[in-house]
Scaffold this active site. Structure first.
Site, PDB file in Angstrom:
ATOM      1  N   ARG A  49       0.847  -1.192   0.000  1.00 15.27           N
ATOM      2  CA  ARG A  49       0.000   0.000   0.000  1.00 15.27           C
ATOM      3  C   ARG A  49       0.885   1.246   0.000  1.00 15.27           C
ATOM      4  O   ARG A  49       2.101   1.168   0.143  1.00 15.27           O
ATOM      5  CB  ARG A  49      -0.948   0.004   1.203  1.00 15.27           C
ATOM      6  CG  ARG A  49      -0.234  -0.275   2.528  1.00 15.27           C
ATOM      7  CD  ARG A  49      -0.858   0.404   3.695  1.00 15.27           C
ATOM      8  NE  ARG A  49      -0.749   1.843   3.596  1.00 15.27           N
ATOM      9  CZ  ARG A  49       0.378   2.525   3.825  1.00 15.27           C
ATOM     10  NH1 ARG A  49       1.490   1.930   4.167  1.00 15.27           N
ATOM     11  NH2 ARG A  49       0.400   3.841   3.697  1.00 15.27           N
ATOM     12  N   GLY A  50       0.227   2.426  -0.123  1.00 18.06           N
ATOM     13  CA  GLY A  50       0.967   3.685  -0.221  1.00 18.06           C
ATOM     14  C   GLY A  50       1.165   4.009  -1.692  1.00 18.06           C
ATOM     15  O   GLY A  50       1.606   3.145  -2.470  1.00 18.06           O
ATOM     16  N   ALA A  51       0.832   5.242  -2.058  1.00 16.97           N
ATOM     17  CA  ALA A  51       0.765   5.584  -3.483  1.00 16.97           C
ATOM     18  C   ALA A  51       2.019   5.205  -4.288  1.00 16.97           C
ATOM     19  O   ALA A  51       1.916   4.480  -5.292  1.00 16.97           O
ATOM     20  CB  ALA A  51       0.427   7.065  -3.621  1.00 16.97           C
ATOM     21  N   ARG A  87      -6.917  -0.264  -7.376  1.00 14.83           N
ATOM     22  CA  ARG A  87      -7.160   0.859  -6.457  1.00 14.83           C
ATOM     23  C   ARG A  87      -7.233   2.139  -7.308  1.00 14.83           C
ATOM     24  O   ARG A  87      -6.277   2.482  -8.004  1.00 14.83           O
ATOM     25  CB  ARG A  87      -6.054   0.954  -5.399  1.00 14.83           C
ATOM     26  CG  ARG A  87      -6.000  -0.301  -4.517  1.00 14.83           C
ATOM     27  CD  ARG A  87      -5.324  -0.064  -3.202  1.00 14.83           C
ATOM     28  NE  ARG A  87      -6.069   0.850  -2.350  1.00 14.83           N
ATOM     29  CZ  ARG A  87      -5.545   1.430  -1.267  1.00 14.83           C
ATOM     30  NH1 ARG A  87      -4.280   1.214  -0.937  1.00 14.83           N
ATOM     31  NH2 ARG A  87      -6.273   2.233  -0.529  1.00 14.83           N
ATOM     32  N   GLN A 198      -3.275   2.990   9.658  1.00 16.24           N
ATOM     33  CA  GLN A 198      -1.923   3.062   9.088  1.00 16.24           C
ATOM     34  C   GLN A 198      -0.977   3.859   9.985  1.00 16.24           C
ATOM     35  O   GLN A 198       0.234   3.780   9.833  1.00 16.24           O
ATOM     36  CB  GLN A 198      -1.953   3.682   7.689  1.00 16.24           C
ATOM     37  CG  GLN A 198      -2.568   2.811   6.610  1.00 16.24           C
ATOM     38  CD  GLN A 198      -4.028   3.075   6.413  1.00 16.24           C
ATOM     39  OE1 GLN A 198      -4.745   3.446   7.346  1.00 16.24           O
ATOM     40  NE2 GLN A 198      -4.511   2.896   5.191  1.00 16.24           N
ATOM     41  N   ASP A 238      -2.140  10.946  -2.518  1.00 16.97           N
ATOM     42  CA  ASP A 238      -2.431   9.877  -3.478  1.00 16.97           C
ATOM     43  C   ASP A 238      -2.676  10.414  -4.878  1.00 16.97           C
ATOM     44  O   ASP A 238      -2.492   9.709  -5.868  1.00 16.97           O
ATOM     45  CB  ASP A 238      -3.630   9.054  -3.002  1.00 16.97           C
ATOM     46  CG  ASP A 238      -3.206   8.203  -1.817  1.00 16.97           C
ATOM     47  OD1 ASP A 238      -3.156   8.747  -0.689  1.00 16.97           O
ATOM     48  OD2 ASP A 238      -2.855   7.032  -2.026  1.00 16.97           O
ATOM     49  N   ASN A 248      -5.837  12.532  -0.262  1.00 16.29           N
ATOM     50  CA  ASN A 248      -4.975  11.736   0.632  1.00 16.29           C
ATOM     51  C   ASN A 248      -5.891  10.985   1.593  1.00 16.29           C
ATOM     52  O   ASN A 248      -7.113  11.151   1.570  1.00 16.29           O
ATOM     53  CB  ASN A 248      -3.977  12.634   1.379  1.00 16.29           C
ATOM     54  CG  ASN A 248      -2.883  11.818   2.047  1.00 16.29           C
ATOM     55  OD1 ASN A 248      -2.274  10.943   1.412  1.00 16.29           O
ATOM     56  ND2 ASN A 248      -2.627  12.054   3.319  1.00 16.29           N
ATOM     57  N   LYS A 249      -5.285  10.178   2.439  1.00 21.02           N
ATOM     58  CA  LYS A 249      -6.048   9.324   3.351  1.00 21.02           C
ATOM     59  C   LYS A 249      -7.131  10.107   4.088  1.00 21.02           C
ATOM     60  O   LYS A 249      -6.896  11.224   4.548  1.00 21.02           O
ATOM     61  CB  LYS A 249      -5.071   8.696   4.347  1.00 21.02           C
ATOM     62  CG  LYS A 249      -5.676   7.749   5.360  1.00 21.02           C
ATOM     63  CD  LYS A 249      -6.518   6.658   4.742  1.00 21.02           C
ATOM     64  CE  LYS A 249      -5.768   5.857   3.704  1.00 21.02           C
ATOM     65  NZ  LYS A 249      -6.640   4.961   2.914  1.00 21.02           N
TER      66      LYS A 249
HETATM   67  O1  MRU Z   1      -4.853   3.418   1.533  1.00 23.14           O
HETATM   68  P1  MRU Z   1      -3.359   3.580   1.653  1.00 23.14           P
HETATM   69  O2  MRU Z   1      -2.808   3.101   2.951  1.00 23.14           O
HETATM   70  O3  MRU Z   1      -2.630   3.017   0.463  1.00 23.14           O
HETATM   71  O4  MRU Z   1      -3.203   5.150   1.616  1.00 23.14           O
HETATM   72  C1  MRU Z   1      -1.942   5.723   1.764  1.00 23.14           C
HETATM   73  C2  MRU Z   1      -2.017   7.186   1.925  1.00 23.14           C
HETATM   74  O5  MRU Z   1      -3.049   7.806   1.874  1.00 23.14           O
HETATM   75  C3  MRU Z   1      -0.724   7.866   2.036  1.00 23.14           C
HETATM   76  O6  MRU Z   1      -0.816   8.968   2.871  1.00 23.14           O
HETATM   77  C4  MRU Z   1      -0.371   8.301   0.617  1.00 23.14           C
HETATM   78  O7  MRU Z   1      -0.388   7.206  -0.240  1.00 23.14           O
HETATM   79  C5  MRU Z   1       0.914   8.911   0.536  1.00 23.14           C
HETATM   80  S1  MRU Z   1       2.081   7.604   0.538  1.00 23.14           S
HETATM   81  C6  MRU Z   1       3.615   8.015   0.435  1.00 23.14           C
END
Ligand code: MRU
Length: 356
Positions: A49-51, A87, A198, A238, A248-249
């Site tokens: 996970r994470g962009a 995603r 997270q 994201d 973002n999250k």
């Molecule tokens: O749903 P996730 O855990 O993949 O979401 C991640 C986030 O929202 C992070 O803040 C974002 O991807 C930045 S990651 C470097």
């Protein structure tokens, strides 16, 4: 250069080995993925996970697809579509797939599989280098914050935008690691980030790196900001639309509002691959809606220390579970990119300067 304590993903022969983030912070488990479908499932289940890391994983997913099947256009198109559907919000995933397609499509079928592995590895290394540069630019911003009397510099973050979310040091956490390494007295306020928590990944990372931090419930952020106990908010992204609006999250927007009300700078750290010139504004960003179970239950350890899920509400309870929210550009103090600091009002200009 930041070295990941455990690689978030790595090639092992004709397999992709990923650190399974659904097992953290309780257990370190690596998973060996050998097919396109396994990579797609790992992304959808948020094992990876994470962009930025989604983009890296997807690139290796293409390589796996072309290795175990005829590397013709049908296989390539199927792999791209399968991975793109996993995603929808993080544009880094689509960005990496476009880069793979541009590299592979002109090649003869016989050359595609090997070229796909090489390109995926290039994307992984590239991501680590971008994180490093984000760290250096962000460190300069953190150093420029007004001095505090009698306490460390305090940065608040949300979700996990650390090394776990990338192939390098992270995005939002890269400047924090750089500051810690440079001897800056820094403490990180980590919000829990319901529903998937997270923030626990962030706390785990920071603990392992010896970076002082405080874990707080999401709803504590407003009070801490209002009391002047936080000097800056630093989050990842994201997708950043052409007008500077940031997906973002979920929960990021509330922090941006509280930071603005308290006069605290709100920084968004992201590589160029997170900017999306084709999406005009935040309203046009697709927001992923995830399963109700993520809200109705919570992951943790049972009394015997074994990972378990605990039901919080009847399974029949209706749920909304948007995984991301949109922070308007007007609430962003600056973007921290690998190319330097970008003011929100200059995103269009910045994107134009990047065009080939
Ligand atoms: O749903 P996730 O855990 O993949 O979401 C991640 C986030 O929202 C992070 O803040 C974002 O991807 C930045 S990651 C470097």
């Amino acid at each position: 250069m930041f070295v990941q304590p455990i690689p978030t993903l790595r090639r092992d022969g004709d397999a992709l080995v990923v650190l399974d983030q659904t097992e953290l912070p309780w257990r370190v488990v690596e998973r060996r993925l050998t097919t396109l479908d396994e990579v797609a499932a790992a992304i959808a289940a948020m094992r990876v996970r994470g962009a930025p890391l989604l983009g890296c994983a997807a690139a290796f997913g293409v390589a796996l697809a072309l290795t175990s099947n005829a590397a013709d256009d049908a296989t390539l198109d199927h792999a791209l579509a399968t991975l793109r559907a996993t995603r929808p919000t993080a544009v880094n995933l689509a960005w990496a797939l476009e880069r793979m397609a541009a590299r592979l499509r002109p090649l003869p079928f016989a050359a595609r599989a090997e070229a796909a592995w090489v390109e995926a590895e290039a994307i992984r290394i590239d991501d680590a280098q971008r994180c490093e540069a984000i760290g250096a630019h962000g460190l300069a911003l953190l150093r420029a914050l007004p001095p505090r009397a009698g306490r460390p510099l305090r940065a608040m973050t949300h979700c996990n935008a650390g090394w776990l979310a990338t192939s390098g040091a992270g995005t939002a956490l890269a400047p924090i690691y750089a500051a810690h390494t440079a001897g800056v007295d820094i403490e990180v306020v980590v919000s829990e980030t319901r529903p998937r928590q997270q923030g626990l990944l962030t706390a785990w990372e920071l603990a392992a790196a010896g970076v002082p931090h405080l874990l707080v419930a999401d709803n504590a952020a407003g009070l801490l900001l209002a009391r002047g106990e936080v000097d800056a908010v630093v989050v990842g992204a994201d997708r950043i639309a052409a007008n500077g609006d940031v997906a973002n999250k979920v929960g990021t927007y509330l922090k941006a509002l509280a930071a603005r009300a308290a006069g605290v700078p709100f920084y968004v750290a992201a590589p160029v691959s997170t900017f999306d010139a084709a999406t005009p504004d935040g309203a046009a960003i697709p927001i992923e809606e995830r399963a109700a179970d993520e809200v109705l239950a919570i992951a943790g350890l049972d009394g015997d220390g074994h990972p378990a899920r605990l039901r919080l509400a009847p399974m029949t309870t209706r749920v909304a579970n948007p995984a991301f929210d949109v922070t308007p550009a007007a609430l962003v103090s600056a973007f921290i990119t690998e190319r330097g600091i970008v003011e929100p009002a200059r995103v269009v200009e910045f994107l134009r300067s990047l065009a080939p």
